[in-house]
Design a protein around this motif. Structure first.
Motif, PDB file in Angstrom:
ATOM      1  N   GLY A 133       0.799  -1.210   0.000  1.00 37.13           N
ATOM      2  CA  GLY A 133       0.000   0.000   0.000  1.00 37.13           C
ATOM      3  C   GLY A 133       0.837   1.267   0.000  1.00 37.13           C
ATOM      4  N   HIS A 134       2.017   1.169   0.568  1.00 41.71           N
ATOM      5  CA  HIS A 134       2.953   2.299   0.609  1.00 41.71           C
ATOM      6  C   HIS A 134       4.311   1.704   0.965  1.00 41.71           C
ATOM      7  N   GLN A 135       5.366   2.285   0.426  1.00 40.79           N
ATOM      8  CA  GLN A 135       6.705   1.744   0.664  1.00 40.79           C
ATOM      9  C   GLN A 135       7.023   1.634   2.158  1.00 40.79           C
ATOM     10  N   THR A 136       6.681   2.639   2.935  1.00 37.85           N
ATOM     11  CA  THR A 136       6.967   2.621   4.366  1.00 37.85           C
ATOM     12  C   THR A 136       6.217   1.485   5.056  1.00 37.85           C
ATOM     13  N   VAL A 137       4.984   1.275   4.665  1.00 44.57           N
ATOM     14  CA  VAL A 137       4.168   0.184   5.219  1.00 44.57           C
ATOM     15  C   VAL A 137       4.800  -1.160   4.856  1.00 44.57           C
ATOM     16  N   SER A 138       5.255  -1.275   3.614  1.00 43.29           N
ATOM     17  CA  SER A 138       5.896  -2.520   3.183  1.00 43.29           C
ATOM     18  C   SER A 138       7.153  -2.806   3.997  1.00 43.29           C
ATOM     19  N   PHE A 139       7.930  -1.755   4.298  1.00 50.98           N
ATOM     20  CA  PHE A 139       9.119  -1.947   5.141  1.00 50.98           C
ATOM     21  C   PHE A 139       8.727  -2.515   6.508  1.00 50.98           C
ATOM     22  N   CYS A 140       7.609  -2.055   7.050  1.00 44.58           N
ATOM     23  CA  CYS A 140       7.128  -2.575   8.347  1.00 44.58           C
ATOM     24  C   CYS A 140       6.783  -4.052   8.239  1.00 44.58           C
ATOM     25  N   HIS A 141       6.122  -4.425   7.157  1.00 43.51           N
ATOM     26  CA  HIS A 141       5.747  -5.836   6.987  1.00 43.51           C
ATOM     27  C   HIS A 141       6.979  -6.721   6.801  1.00 43.51           C
ATOM     28  N   ILE A 142       7.971  -6.228   6.079  1.00 41.53           N
ATOM     29  CA  ILE A 142       9.207  -6.997   5.932  1.00 41.53           C
ATOM     30  C   ILE A 142       9.864  -7.171   7.303  1.00 41.53           C
ATOM     31  N   ALA A 143       9.938  -6.098   8.077  1.00 41.97           N
ATOM     32  CA  ALA A 143      10.527  -6.176   9.422  1.00 41.97           C
ATOM     33  C   ALA A 143       9.741  -7.146  10.295  1.00 41.97           C
ATOM     34  N   ARG A 144       8.422  -7.139  10.175  1.00 41.31           N
ATOM     35  CA  ARG A 144       7.584  -8.064  10.955  1.00 41.31           C
ATOM     36  C   ARG A 144       7.934  -9.506  10.621  1.00 41.31           C
ATOM     37  N   CYS A 145       8.101  -9.802   9.335  1.00 42.11           N
ATOM     38  CA  CYS A 145       8.445 -11.166   8.924  1.00 42.11           C
ATOM     39  C   CYS A 145       9.834 -11.570   9.419  1.00 42.11           C
ATOM     40  N   VAL A 146      10.785 -10.656   9.345  1.00 41.81           N
ATOM     41  CA  VAL A 146      12.132 -10.947   9.845  1.00 41.81           C
ATOM     42  C   VAL A 146      12.081 -11.157  11.360  1.00 41.81           C
TER      43      VAL A 146
END
Length: 190
Positions: free
Chosen positions: A122-135
């Motif tokens: 939905g937004h690059q910043t949001v995607s960074f959060c989801h990547i961090a959540r998965c890590v």
């Protein structure tokens, strides 16, 4: 201090306390993944987000360095013969966990209720959060496996679990703040 030591050229590395283990040891994989998570949090912090989120992310990064130190310590060398701590490593506390919970409660109060799973993005910043959540979830899985072999303070595991929840709520809150669309996952019917 030189950055390169050449001591790891044969595929081993030293834990706090001096014990050498293979670089593929689960202990190394555990704290290496926590370090990877910490780098992703730095990427989130570098985005155009509210200062309050940046401040908390710096605190979380500090806590992750603590968890990394706990995971990087040979438990047999962590204590002196009299039972006192040999290494001066701070601990993750219940207050650290409660701070994440409080922040999640505050953010959730400003969000619409969740009725479906949400597709990351939905937004690059949001995607960074989801990547961090998965890590973070991967770090938690590895730390959990390590804990079965070589137990450590359980608050570190609880913190990682709560942190992944926090990162999910932060992604939702940033979606809201940035007016990004949250796409619901609605399973396709045959």
């Amino acid at each position: 201090m030189k950055i390169y030591t050449k001591t790891g050229d044969k595929g081993t590395t030293a834990l706090f306390g001096g014990t050498r283990v293979p670089k593929h040891h689960i202990r190394i994989d555990s704290y290496g993944t926590v370090d990877e998570l910490n780098s992703h949090l730095g990427l989130i912090r570098d985005q155009d987000i509210q200062e309050q989120y940046k401040t908390l992310l710096i605190h979380i990064q500090d806590r992750l360095f603590t968890i990394g130190a706990v995971l990087a310590t040979d438990p047999e060398k962590a204590l002196l013969k009299n039972g006192k701590a040999r290494l001066n490593i701070p601990e993750i506390t219940t207050e650290d966990i409660e701070r994440l919970e409080h922040e999640m409660d505050t953010m959730n109060a400003a969000l619409p209720p969740m009725t479906h799973f949400i597709l990351p993005g939905g937004h690059q910043t949001v995607s960074f959060c989801h990547i961090a959540r998965c890590v973070c979830r991967r770090a938690e899985r590895l730390a959990s496996a390590l804990n079965e072999i070589s137990p450590f303070n359980p608050t570190a595991l609880i913190y990682l679990n709560r942190l992944s929840d926090y990162l999910f709520v932060l992604a939702r809150k940033l979606s809201h703040d940035l007016q990004a669309e949250e796409i619901k996952w609605i399973p396709k019917q045959k």
